[in-house]
Design an enzyme around this catalytic site. Structure first.
Site, PDB file in Angstrom:
ATOM      1  N   LYS A  27      40.969  47.930  29.786  1.00  0.00           N
ATOM      2  CA  LYS A  27      41.260  47.525  31.162  1.00  0.00           C
ATOM      3  C   LYS A  27      41.340  48.738  32.092  1.00  0.00           C
ATOM      4  CE  LYS A  27      45.123  45.270  31.759  1.00  0.00           C
ATOM      5  NZ  LYS A  27      46.154  44.459  32.467  1.00  0.00           N
ATOM      6  N   SER A  28      42.060  49.783  31.656  1.00  0.00           N
ATOM      7  CA  SER A  28      42.207  50.983  32.500  1.00  0.00           C
ATOM      8  C   SER A  28      40.844  51.588  32.827  1.00  0.00           C
ATOM      9  CB  SER A  28      43.051  52.040  31.784  1.00  0.00           C
ATOM     10  OG  SER A  28      44.359  51.596  31.597  1.00  0.00           O
ATOM     11  N   ARG A  32      38.436  51.702  36.566  1.00  0.00           N
ATOM     12  CA  ARG A  32      37.903  52.964  37.102  1.00  0.00           C
ATOM     13  C   ARG A  32      36.378  52.935  37.141  1.00  0.00           C
ATOM     14  NH1 ARG A  32      42.878  53.446  35.015  1.00  0.00           N
ATOM     15  NH2 ARG A  32      44.270  55.110  35.735  1.00  0.00           N
ATOM     16  N   GLY A 100      48.706  45.476  38.871  1.00  0.00           N
ATOM     17  CA  GLY A 100      49.346  46.652  39.452  1.00  0.00           C
ATOM     18  C   GLY A 100      48.406  47.838  39.506  1.00  0.00           C
ATOM     19  N   ARG A 128      56.870  43.927  42.259  1.00  0.00           N
ATOM     20  CA  ARG A 128      56.790  45.297  41.736  1.00  0.00           C
ATOM     21  C   ARG A 128      56.795  46.331  42.865  1.00  0.00           C
ATOM     22  NH1 ARG A 128      52.191  45.174  37.101  1.00  0.00           N
ATOM     23  NH2 ARG A 128      53.105  47.213  36.636  1.00  0.00           N
ATOM     24  N   SER A 173      53.260  59.246  35.604  1.00  0.00           N
ATOM     25  CA  SER A 173      52.624  57.956  35.880  1.00  0.00           C
ATOM     26  C   SER A 173      51.138  58.170  36.105  1.00  0.00           C
ATOM     27  CB  SER A 173      53.227  57.300  37.121  1.00  0.00           C
ATOM     28  OG  SER A 173      52.404  56.225  37.542  1.00  0.00           O
ATOM     29  N   GLN A 175      49.100  55.918  37.032  1.00  0.00           N
ATOM     30  CA  GLN A 175      48.657  55.181  38.220  1.00  0.00           C
ATOM     31  C   GLN A 175      48.877  55.993  39.493  1.00  0.00           C
ATOM     32  OE1 GLN A 175      50.409  51.267  38.226  1.00  0.00           O
ATOM     33  NE2 GLN A 175      49.209  50.593  36.467  1.00  0.00           N
ATOM     34  N   ASP A 325      52.570  50.714  27.358  1.00  0.00           N
ATOM     35  CA  ASP A 325      52.191  49.292  27.463  1.00  0.00           C
ATOM     36  C   ASP A 325      52.329  48.547  26.142  1.00  0.00           C
ATOM     37  OD1 ASP A 325      51.635  49.270  30.149  1.00  0.00           O
ATOM     38  OD2 ASP A 325      49.516  49.764  29.895  1.00  0.00           O
ATOM     39  N   LYS A 352      57.791  46.586  34.997  1.00  0.00           N
ATOM     40  CA  LYS A 352      56.423  46.137  34.692  1.00  0.00           C
ATOM     41  C   LYS A 352      56.261  44.700  35.193  1.00  0.00           C
ATOM     42  CE  LYS A 352      54.520  49.643  32.406  1.00  0.00           C
ATOM     43  NZ  LYS A 352      53.212  50.199  32.786  1.00  0.00           N
TER      44      LYS A 352
END
Length: 441
Positions: A27-28, A32, A100, A128, A173, A175, A325, A352
């Site tokens: 997913k990450s 991107r 998120g 969040r 982080s 993100q 995660d 989260k």
């Protein structure tokens, strides 16, 4: 707007899991790949993109800002980019659903373009806090109007040209780091980010793959990252490896269900993401990383997992960021180990998709597992490999990882475990149930 019909479901023993399978694309990396392809000149082709709801939220947002994104044959996605600086004003609010990652990274992109974008999301995402992205991005000159507590709905008024910033992260982080690097792409000069503890580095690896000048240096146990702005991204072919967070659920099932042996092909084993697999090996888990290779700058391997007797453990602090995660499923695995397992330093889990520490503690109690909650973690008493009592109803709190974790617990429980709502699982692993059933057949 985001109401859905709950999908309650029961999970009980299916017998040993056997065979080979694949999991959705990471997913990450998928987020991107879409963003960088949309900023590149020319047509990029992405293979293995995650089809989950979160990644589709990113695709919809990039389309709304001018990129052409279409699914071609053979599971390949084609993206015609707008070029750095070429993002268009979206006609309506960008709906981030439950994602998120999409929200925080796109806030960074929008901040340094001459556009204004409003971000909205579902009930879970709207709880969040976004302040830790808003604060450093404000220093570029962009303006943010957020709901109380720095929450969605939230509007970003971008600025161009923006000021390059140097920022030292207070809390590790990926993100926040990625949002600042994305802001730097359309900013003159050099944007610098220092992270005190290395976090997942998919942005750095993939930006390099797209031809961006980005330098990473180790310093004081952390990393200094410098990105040269006004970057021209070149269209690329991208192959997205399997998602280690999704693979974690199948690996957990193989470890705890007697007689199981499962092979999960083509999984990302990026050292800043694969902490769970290292931890499970320390607990005595029989997990082999076969056929290691590199795909578009990302380390990949096939995971070979067999049922194992696991020992309780204190999670080493250095592994925490690389498995943040995966803690929900690790809490479930710990429930089947011998003795007590402990994890601390997990404050981030409270913000989260749900408060994952409280939600997991409540769920474990519901299925007859003793767990003691502390402000920053959990201590869990294991069954020594025996089936847990099971029964009860788990409140998933719109959190896909809570739902999947307790579904796995049900596979080695004396009584079936009922999950109040499996619908959120579609955000990351739509074929979760059919994959489990396929391995059990």
């Amino acid at each position: 707007m985001h109401a859905h019909d709950p999908q309650p479901m029961e999970f009980g023993p299916l017998g040993p899991l056997q065979g080979s399978t694949r999991v959705p694309g990471d997913k990450s990396i998928s987020h991107r790949a879409l963003m960088f392809s949309a900023l590149a000149r020319g047509r990029s082709r992405i293979q293995g993109l995650s089809g989950g709801g979160d990644v589709m939220s990113t695709a919809a947002a990039m389309r709304a800002m001018g990129a052409t994104i279409a699914r071609a044959g053979d599971g390949i996605w084609e993206v015609d980019g707008v070029g750095t600086g070429g993002l268009l004003q979206p006609a309506q609010a960008l709906d981030m659903g439950n994602s998120g990652t999409s929200t925080r990274l796109l806030m960074g992109l929008v901040a340094t373009h001459s556009i204004t974008a409003t971000f909205i999301g579902d009930a879970s995402l709207s709880r969040r806090p976004m302040n830790r992205v808003i604060e450093p991005l404000s220093r570029t000159g962009a303006e943010f109007t957020a709901s109380p507590g720095g929450r969605l709905p939230l509007t970003v008024r971008g600025i161009c040209p923006a000021a390059p910033i140097s920022h030292s992260l207070k809390v590790a982080s990926a993100q926040v780091k990625s949002a600042l690097l994305l802001a730097g792409l359309n900013t003159p000069g050099v944007t610098r980010v220092f992270e005190p503890i290395p976090t997942r580095d998919h942005s750095e690896r993939m930006l390099r793959h797209f031809g961006v000048d980005i330098q990473v240096e180790e310093r004081d146990g952390g990393r200094d990252i410098a990105l040269r702005g006004e970057a021209e991204l070149e269209a690329r072919e991208v192959q997205v490896p399997g998602d280690p967070s999704s693979a974690a659920f199948l690996a957990a099932a193989a470890l705890i269900v007697p007689g199981s042996e499962v092979r999960i092909e083509g999984v990302s084993v990026n050292p800043l993401r694969a902490g769970l697999f290292e931890l499970l090996q320390l607990m005595g888990g029989d997990i082999a990383l076969d056929n290691p290779r590199e795909v578009d700058g990302e380390p990949v391997a096939d995971l070979h997992v067999r049922h194992s007797r696991l020992r309780g453990i204190q999670v080493p602090a250095h592994l925490v960021p690389s498995m943040i995660d995966e803690f929900p499923i690790w809490f479930v695995i710990a429930a089947f180990a011998e003795g007590t397992s402990r994890a601390g330093g997990l404050g981030e889990l409270r913000v989260k998709e749900s408060d994952r520490i409280s939600a997991m503690a409540a769920g474990l109690a519901e299925i007859g597992v003793r767990a003691e909650e502390s402000p920053e973690g959990l201590a869990i008493e294991g069954s020594g490999g025996a089936a847990v009592p099971g029964g009860g109803t788990i409140l998933s709190q719109l959190d896909h990882r809570i739902a999947m974790s307790f579904a796995i617990a049900g596979l080695h429980a004396q009584r079936p475990v009922r999950i109040d709502d499996m619908a959120p699982v579609a955000t990351s692993f739509p074929a979760f149930q059919s994959t489990i059933e396929g391995l059990a057949a």
